[in-house]
Design a protein around this motif. Structure first.
Motif, short mmCIF file in Angstrom:
data_model
loop_
_atom_site.label_atom_id
_atom_site.label_comp_id
_atom_site.label_asym_id
_atom_site.label_seq_id
_atom_site.Cartn_x
_atom_site.Cartn_y
_atom_site.Cartn_z
N LEU A 1 9.15 -1.73 4.50
CA LEU A 1 7.80 -2.26 4.27
C LEU A 1 7.50 -2.32 2.78
N PHE A 2 6.85 -3.40 2.35
CA PHE A 2 6.38 -3.54 0.97
C PHE A 2 4.86 -3.56 1.02
N ALA A 3 4.24 -2.49 0.54
CA ALA A 3 2.77 -2.35 0.56
C ALA A 3 2.22 -2.66 -0.82
N TRP A 4 1.12 -3.41 -0.86
CA TRP A 4 0.55 -3.89 -2.12
C TRP A 4 -0.87 -3.38 -2.33
N HIS A 5 -1.08 -2.63 -3.41
CA HIS A 5 -2.41 -2.53 -4.02
C HIS A 5 -2.48 -3.75 -4.93
N LEU A 6 -3.32 -4.70 -4.57
CA LEU A 6 -3.32 -6.00 -5.22
C LEU A 6 -3.69 -5.91 -6.70
N ARG A 7 -3.39 -6.97 -7.42
CA ARG A 7 -3.67 -7.00 -8.85
C ARG A 7 -5.16 -7.02 -9.14
#
Length: 529
Positions: A213-219
């Motif tokens: 899984l690739f989890a993102w705290h967005l920019r």
């Protein structure tokens, strides 16, 4: 067959989204089994709901579990599995020669107890440290992008060289092979603010190759939330990586409604065959380092360089100009943790009034003194946006909290109440309010979250699954933690069983520490290691 534990007379909501049924649940050797003969112990669950333990997909308990392994604030609300390493703010792996002190300062948001001995380098060594602490709940982990990038590239505003990019991908691959469930990034946190598409794609390819899984705290979650969502979806399209958009929200009144547009982008990506989902917690305020308010250039060089920069009048003037157009006001930002307890619990606006100065000056002073060790609770969110994410078919629940000891070093200050009551809040207020049915809400907290993390042996009440079970008195269920008084356990969580061991009984922690470190993709998965 004699079973170890029989939970009798309850309404079983099994975590699949199906309606509840009256049934008994039997446990033997740490697993759920078909109901058999007599039981060594019986719990009467008449009039109560029996459901799987909650799988908290998004937490920051990387270091607090080493300080407070009983994980009281988490287990008391029904969490039986926690996924650490989110928002890129992990603690391993570290490249040879990495500045451990610099990384530890950069992830100060996680670091609530200075007595925790940070002696690992590899991801496997970190998981060994967690296992040695014997936590009360199960632990799975994501690799944090920040220690990867900072350890190899450093804290300056530059892209990795080809050789450095190879080292980044090699370190990531080793961590995934050691049992990490995936990777997380946090593109609002320096030095990840300087990461470009080539780096993100290269890392995503490693994750995709292992179906992790690739989890993102967005920019950005403010004015540029939609470009930030598009950035994550672009990497997903380029690599096919399973993608999780963390705590999807839009900050600032002028951005309310952007979540609907973001969900439309996500729906289109899913229709194109991409595996993209979102998570959220049931509150209208978030919690993050105050340094997140600074522009990226002001954070370059690491915590010490950032703090020194705040003594430069020219730099301060640029920061003030940046803040003058921000969507969130200082009256919506409360200091909730800092080395100086006198500032905790006050908005930046209140502190400015008390000091006879302006809010920008207060924020500059706090950051110059304490850097990443000062954190905030920030509001400015819309209830309609929150309901849209909570109810979306691709949405699951993650508290974004930490496992804290109410009486120990990690319990100090004024933590976000989600650390104590996220799941009871969801299952009471948002079910009663009609956002979700109880079976669907429980699915989002259990099997839905577990499957996103690649955990297949937990999340449902099914024979053969690990015996992680919660017993709820739904009529009493309530989040009692508040922003003003957060250190309160919820009502209505009567019992919590972790791997067959009663860990909460009659609302009290039993002292049991039966949690396991779940090493993804290894022969040790699901075993204490």
């Amino acid at each position: 067959m004699t079973v170890d534990l029989l939970i009798a007379g309850g309404t079983v909501i099994d975590g699949t989204g199906a309606d509840g049924v009256r049934a008994d649940v039997a446990v033997a050797n740490g697993a759920i089994v078909a109901a058999g003969g007599p039981a060594a112990r019986t719990i009467d669950a008449t009039g109560k709901v029996v459901c799987p333990g909650f799988v908290d997909l998004h937490t920051h308990s990387d270091l607090t579990l080493l300080s407070a392994p009983e994980a009281r604030s988490a287990v008391h609300q029904g969490i039986t599995t926690t996924v650490v390493g989110n928002c890129g703010l992990g603690v391993a792996p570290l490249a040879a020669g990495a500045d451990v002190g610099g990384v530890r300062a950069a992830v100060g948001y996680l670091d609530l107890d200075p007595a925790v001995d940070w002696s690992w380098r590899s991801y496997g060594e970190y998981l060994d440290a967690v296992a040695a602490a014997r936590p009360s709940l199960n632990v799975a982990g994501l690799v944090g992008h920040l220690p990867l990038h900072a350890g190899v590239v450093g804290f300056d505003d530059r892209l990795p060289t080809p050789g450095e990019l190879d080292e980044l991908t090699s370190l990531l691959a080793g961590a995934l092979d050691a049992g990490a469930a995936g990777l997380s990034t946090g593109l609002m946190y320096a030095p990840l603010t300087f990461a470009g598409r080539a780096e993100l794609v290269a890392l995503a390819e490693v994750v995709a190759a292992r179906d992790a899984l690739f989890a993102w705290h967005l920019r950005d979650y403010g004015d540029d939330v939609l470009p930030a969502v598009r950035e994550a979806l672009d990497v997903a399209a380029a690599t096919g990586v399973r993608t999780q958009l963390s705590h999807l929200t839009a900050v600032g009144r002028r951005n309310w409604g952007s979540v609907t547009a973001a969900l439309e982008l996500i729906d289109a990506a899913r229709a194109d065959g991409l595996d993209v989902a979102v998570d959220m917690y049931p509150y209208l305020a978030g919690n993050a380092p105050l340094a997140q308010r600074l522009p990226a250039w002001a954070q370059a060089g690491g915590d010490a360089a950032m703090r020194a920069r705040l003594a430069d009048p020219e730099a301060v003037a640029r920061i003030r100009a940046h803040w003058s157009v921000q969507a969130l006001g200082w009256d919506e930002i409360t200091v909730n943790s800092a080395p100086d307890p006198e500032v905790v619990g006050h908005t930046v606006t209140q502190l400015a009034a008390d000091r006879g100065t302006d809010p920008d000056s207060v924020a500059i002073d706090l950051l110059a003194r304490y850097g990443n060790a000062v954190s905030m609770v920030a509001g400015g969110r819309d209830a309609g946006d929150l309901r849209a994410v909570l109810s979306h078919p691709a949405g699951v629940i993650g508290s974004d909290g930490q496992a804290l000891d109410i009486d120990g070093p990690t319990g100090k200050g004024m933590p976000h109440p989600r650390a104590y009551g996220a799941y009871p809040r969801l299952l009471s207020e948002h079910v009663a309010g009609g956002t979700l049915t109880l079976p669907e809400a429980i699915r989002k907290c259990t099997s839905g979250a577990a499957r996103r993390a690649g955990i297949t042996d937990r999340g449902t009440i099914t024979a053969g699954q690990a015996a992680d079970i919660v017993i709820l008195d739904v009529g009493r269920l309530a989040d009692r933690a508040t922003f003003a008084d957060p250190r309160q356990y919820p009502a209505g969580v009567d019992a919590v069983i972790v791997n067959g061991e009663p860990t909460i009984s009659h609302g009290q922690h039993t002292g049991a520490r039966a949690g396991q470190v779940l090493r993804a993709g290894t022969k040790d998965k699901g075993q204490r290691s």
